[in-house]
Scaffold this active site. Structure first.
Site, PDB file in Angstrom:
ATOM      1  N   HIS A  79      -2.738   2.391   8.133  1.00  0.00           N
ATOM      2  CA  HIS A  79      -3.841   1.623   7.534  1.00  0.00           C
ATOM      3  C   HIS A  79      -4.066   0.375   8.375  1.00  0.00           C
ATOM      4  O   HIS A  79      -3.107  -0.298   8.767  1.00  0.00           O
ATOM      5  CB  HIS A  79      -3.488   1.232   6.099  1.00  0.00           C
ATOM      6  N   GLU A  91     -17.217  12.453  21.964  1.00  0.00           N
ATOM      7  CA  GLU A  91     -15.826  12.631  21.556  1.00  0.00           C
ATOM      8  C   GLU A  91     -15.636  12.793  20.036  1.00  0.00           C
ATOM      9  O   GLU A  91     -14.699  13.458  19.588  1.00  0.00           O
ATOM     10  CB  GLU A  91     -15.105  11.352  22.007  1.00  0.00           C
ATOM     11  N   GLU A 150       0.831  -1.216   0.000  1.00  0.00           N
ATOM     12  CA  GLU A 150       0.000   0.000   0.000  1.00  0.00           C
ATOM     13  C   GLU A 150       0.867   1.268   0.000  1.00  0.00           C
ATOM     14  O   GLU A 150       0.382   2.352   0.328  1.00  0.00           O
ATOM     15  CB  GLU A 150      -0.946   0.022   1.212  1.00  0.00           C
ATOM     16  N   HIS A 173      -7.532  -2.673   9.659  1.00  0.00           N
ATOM     17  CA  HIS A 173      -8.817  -3.290   9.309  1.00  0.00           C
ATOM     18  C   HIS A 173      -9.730  -3.345  10.535  1.00  0.00           C
ATOM     19  O   HIS A 173     -10.002  -4.431  11.053  1.00  0.00           O
ATOM     20  CB  HIS A 173      -8.584  -4.710   8.783  1.00  0.00           C
ATOM     21  N   HIS A 181     -13.026  -3.274   3.633  1.00  0.00           N
ATOM     22  CA  HIS A 181     -11.579  -3.518   3.766  1.00  0.00           C
ATOM     23  C   HIS A 181     -11.022  -2.883   5.037  1.00  0.00           C
ATOM     24  O   HIS A 181     -10.505  -3.575   5.892  1.00  0.00           O
ATOM     25  CB  HIS A 181     -10.863  -2.986   2.512  1.00  0.00           C
TER      26      HIS A 181
END
Ligand code: 13P
Ligand code: ZN
Length: 277
Positions: free
Chosen positions: A138, A168, A115, A140, A209
């Site tokens: 990144h 929040e 990525e 999941h 994803h």
């Protein structure tokens, strides 16, 4: 001082381990990149030669000369804290922008995350709006991924939902969250779509994803993801309790929060002028 013993490697080890323990990075899921400055790199006496040159498949010329500590492709986050010199690497973007020089790490022949396009394109765009931009992360997160199946994929509607799941949220991500369509991971195309969203947002949902997030420090970006995922988790819990909402944070409550914490909500998702008065 050896780079292996630096606070940067220590922080990368800590954060990847936290991401793993949360269950947000099964197997080799997830990747992190951290920009280091020239002064920071100059503190170490073992970073003065190029170990290898690694081609990249897109133009990173705007970042030429910049340094990134980045996780390797295929590396399991449960292992990084034990094997940081194998599972992460410090690279410098070459002047041509089509490859990186490896200065430390990836000592079994590894390479940066698949990525990397999304990371570096995000760094390029964010540095234009925030000169302190340092981190792209990144992972999941389970509840955010689940929500991408059950909720309409509209940025305003998802942002407003998450703002109302806890007090929040609005304070931590007043600009809301960006959403791209489902796209194939690891491509330049998903990188460009993600980076385009990063002009306006610091958090982008990748439906079915995961999440991409960016900011000035590891803790800040990690905290951003934690907060978004907590809001998604509350949504999951509400749905599993039957889904009937009897009372909630209102638009007026959001406006009061914004005033109190001195943040500006994305005007496309919440007007600071109440409609009825
Ligand atoms: P990498 O192992 O190449 O970092 O890929 C993991 C991932 O999450 C892809 O989206
Ligand atoms: Zn992923």
């Amino acid at each position: 001082m050896k780079f292996k013993d630096s606070k940067y490697v220590e922080k990368m080890s800590e954060i990847t381990n936290e991401l793993y323990k949360h269950g947000w990075d099964e197997r080799n899921g997830g990747n992190v990149s951290l920009r280091l400055t020239q002064d920071e790199v100059d503190q170490f006496d073992d970073l003065d030669k190029t170990l290898r040159n690694i081609p990249i498949k897109f133009d990173a010329t705007p970042l030429a000369g910049q340094y990134f500590l980045v996780t390797g492709t295929g590396r399991y986050f449960k292992n990084v804290h034990n094997y940081p010199e194998r599972d992460t690497g410090l690279v410098r973007i070459t002047d041509e922008g089509n490859s990186v020089d490896l200065l430390w790490g990836f000592n079994d022949g590894g390479e940066p995350t698949s990525e990397f396009p999304s990371h570096l394109m995000t760094h390029i765009n964010r540095q234009k709006v925030d000169s302190n931009q340092r981190v792209v992360m990144h992972c999941h997160p389970t509840n955010l991924v689940a929500l991408s199946f059950t909720h309409e994929l509209d940025e305003g509607s998802v942002s407003r939902l998450l703002w109302k799941m806890q007090a929040e949220s609005l304070v931590v991500f007043p600009e809301g969250i960006g959403i791209i369509p489902y796209m194939t991971p690891g491509t330049n195309e998903i990188g460009q779509a993600t980076a385009d969203k990063m002009n306006e947002f610091r958090v982008v949902m990748w439906p079915h994803h995961g999440i991409f997030a960016c900011g000035d420090s590891m803790d800040e970006v990690y905290g951003l993801i934690e907060t978004v995922e907590k809001a998604c988790m509350i949504y999951t819990a509400i749905k599993s309790q039957g889904g009937d909402i009897l009372q909630s944070i209102t638009d007026d409550d959001l406006r009061d929060l914004a005033k109190s914490f001195n943040v500006t909500p994305n005007p496309n998702f919440l007007s600071m002028q109440p409609i009825n008065n």
